[in-house]
Scaffold this active site. Structure first.
Site, PDB file in Angstrom:
ATOM      1  N   GLU A   1       0.825  -1.225  -0.223  1.00  0.00           N
ATOM      2  CA  GLU A   1       0.116   0.268   0.270  1.00  0.00           C
ATOM      3  C   GLU A   1       0.819   1.049   0.132  1.00  0.00           C
ATOM      4  OE1 GLU A   1      -1.602   1.893   3.385  1.00  0.00           O
ATOM      5  OE2 GLU A   1      -1.383  -0.311   4.513  1.00  0.00           O
TER       6      GLU A   1
ATOM      7  N   ASP B   1     -17.023   5.034  14.361  1.00  0.00           N
ATOM      8  CA  ASP B   1     -15.974   5.059  13.559  1.00  0.00           C
ATOM      9  C   ASP B   1     -14.721   3.410  13.194  1.00  0.00           C
ATOM     10  OD1 ASP B   1     -13.200   5.101  12.585  1.00  0.00           O
ATOM     11  OD2 ASP B   1     -13.429   6.941  13.424  1.00  0.00           O
TER      12      ASP B   1
ATOM     13  N   LYS C   1      -3.683  -2.457  15.982  1.00  0.00           N
ATOM     14  CA  LYS C   1      -3.207  -1.164  17.333  1.00  0.00           C
ATOM     15  C   LYS C   1      -3.980  -1.365  17.816  1.00  0.00           C
ATOM     16  CE  LYS C   1      -2.308   1.235  14.047  1.00  0.00           C
ATOM     17  NZ  LYS C   1      -1.341   0.581  13.078  1.00  0.00           N
TER      18      LYS C   1
HETATM   19  N1  PSU Z   1      -1.472   1.247  10.814  1.00  0.00           N
HETATM   20  C1  PSU Z   1      -0.378   1.345  10.477  1.00  0.00           C
HETATM   21  N2  PSU Z   1       0.099   2.310   9.317  1.00  0.00           N
HETATM   22  C2  PSU Z   1      -1.302   3.355   8.315  1.00  0.00           C
HETATM   23  C3  PSU Z   1      -2.763   2.720   8.877  1.00  0.00           C
HETATM   24  C4  PSU Z   1      -2.594   2.031   9.781  1.00  0.00           C
HETATM   25  O1  PSU Z   1       0.284   1.149  11.472  1.00  0.00           O
HETATM   26  O2  PSU Z   1      -0.617   3.811   7.756  1.00  0.00           O
HETATM   27  C5  PSU Z   1      -3.188   3.105   7.248  1.00  0.00           C
HETATM   28  C6  PSU Z   1      -3.676   1.676   6.214  1.00  0.00           C
HETATM   29  O3  PSU Z   1      -3.406   2.585   5.135  1.00  0.00           O
HETATM   30  C7  PSU Z   1      -4.653   1.640   6.729  1.00  0.00           C
HETATM   31  C8  PSU Z   1      -5.104   2.847   7.178  1.00  0.00           C
HETATM   32  O4  PSU Z   1      -5.588   1.337   5.357  1.00  0.00           O
HETATM   33  O5  PSU Z   1      -4.352   3.471   7.386  1.00  0.00           O
HETATM   34  C9  PSU Z   1      -6.998   3.022   8.218  1.00  0.00           C
HETATM   35  O6  PSU Z   1      -7.153   4.247   8.232  1.00  0.00           O
HETATM   36  P1  PSU Z   1      -8.824   4.220   8.654  1.00  0.00           P
HETATM   37  O7  PSU Z   1      -8.567   3.932  10.131  1.00  0.00           O
HETATM   38  O8  PSU Z   1      -8.961   6.303   9.082  1.00  0.00           O
HETATM   39  O9  PSU Z   1      -9.880   3.710   8.016  1.00  0.00           O
HETATM   40 MN    MN Z   2     -12.176   5.575  10.556  1.00  0.00          MN
END
Ligand code: PSU
Ligand code: MN
Length: 304
Positions: free
Chosen positions: A25, A138, A159
């Site tokens: 990604e 969320d 995490k």
């Molecule tokens: N967790 C990490 N590093 C990241 C992400 C998550 O340790 O860069 C990024 C990934 O691209 C994941 C996104 O898909 O954050 C999730 O974001 P959201 O919670 O806004 O969907």
């Molecule tokens: Mn979100």
């Protein structure tokens, strides 16, 4: 579909020859880590995957084009350019129609890699149900994507900025297998154990490839979460990191940070308060995922 996609020459050739390919990604590069560590990490992850016998395909959107595999200059662009938009499923058509740059999250990388016929994707951590998600709703679009797109996603778990219990419940409802690679536990990113169990323990790449093949041969749509714990010597002290996370989550709330800004804010704040320890751990766990992901792609290619 194909008219939207640009393949790098290396990836195009590998797909044609049915060689193992591993998707990567770009949100982790543009929004997950600071420069220059983001670029060093992105390059090293590609090198590790090559060493394991697979071809890396870093994915992102440039001027509206879906990029499957980035050149050295394009990787650098994602690592340095400021206006790159964090792009999840919902954002893709806006970005392409307006010829913008988009860094793909787990969800959108799954989608684009799936369009290209790739089945293995290496990342750091997946998004999940945020703490308090039962009230705020969320819930990362990453989780929904696992019920839609056929992809084995190798991560170091989720995490504890997230509610890991609710994240696993959500995946169960969506029918997504959660595998512990070499462990019974579901890993917690910076630490090896989350206190929650994975559904299954699998100890080698070939056994995992067999599960992938059966799932998709039977048309059981969707992805698999492969939780690969951070190596012991890179793991952070659970009390240290969990209390830093508690504080970061409270601070994000106080500052009114919402939506897609939440995860990048928490990552960057944690890096500062841990004096870079969280970033170092993040980098090591991604390297470890690249090793396992490369092996899984090779094992899967041998079965199909
Ligand atoms: N967790 C990490 N590093 C990241 C992400 C998550 O340790 O860069 C990024 C990934 O691209 C994941 C996104 O898909 O954050 C999730 O974001 P959201 O919670 O806004 O969907
Ligand atoms: Mn979100």
């Amino acid at each position: 579909m194909e008219k939207y996609i640009d393949y790098s020459p290396e990836v195009k050739q590998a797909l044609k020859e049915k060689k193992p390919v591993v998707a990567l990604e770009s949100t982790i590069i543009s929004h997950g880590m600071p420069y220059p560590k983001n670029l060093e990490t992105a390059r090293e992850v590609e090198a590790i995957i090559r060493k394991r016998g697979a071809v890396p395909a870093t994915i992102g959107i440039m001027k509206g084009r879906l990029k499957i595999g980035l050149t050295e200059e394009e990787l650098e662009y994602f690592a340095t350019e400021k206006g790159i938009i964090k792009t999840s499923r919902r954002d893709i058509p806006y970005i392409t129609a307006n010829k913008l740059d988009g860094a793909t999250t787990v969800a959108s990388t799954m989608i684009l890699a799936g369009m290209a016929g790739i089945k293995v994707f290496v990342t750091g951590g997946i998004g999940g149900v945020h703490r308090g998600g039962q009230d705020t709703l969320d819930i990362s679009a990453d989780l929904m994507e696992f019920s839609k797109t056929d992809m084995a996603v190798i991560c170091a778990g989720a995490k504890s900025i997230l509610d890991i219990g609710l994240t696993l419940e959500y995946l169960e409802t969506q029918g997504v297998p959660v595998v512990g690679f070499g462990t019974e536990e579901f890993p917690a990113f910076y630490t090896r154990d989350s206190g929650y169990k994975a559904n299954y323990r699998v100890d080698d790449a070939t056994s995992l490839a067999r599960i992938m093949k059966d799932k998709w041969d039977m048309n059981l749509k969707g992805g698999l979460v492969i939780g690969n714990p951070i190596p012991k010597d890179a793991e952070l002290d659970p009390d240290f990191i969990n209390s830093a996370i508690e504080n970061a989550v409270i601070l994000a709330e106080q500052k009114g940070i919402k939506g897609k800004e939440v995860t990048p804010f928490l990552l960057s704040h944690l890096k500062d308060v841990t004096k870079g320890k969280s970033l170092d751990a993040n980098i090591e766990l991604v390297y470890n995922n690249a090793r396992i992901g490369g092996d899984i792609a090779v094992a899967y290619a041998n079965l199909t």
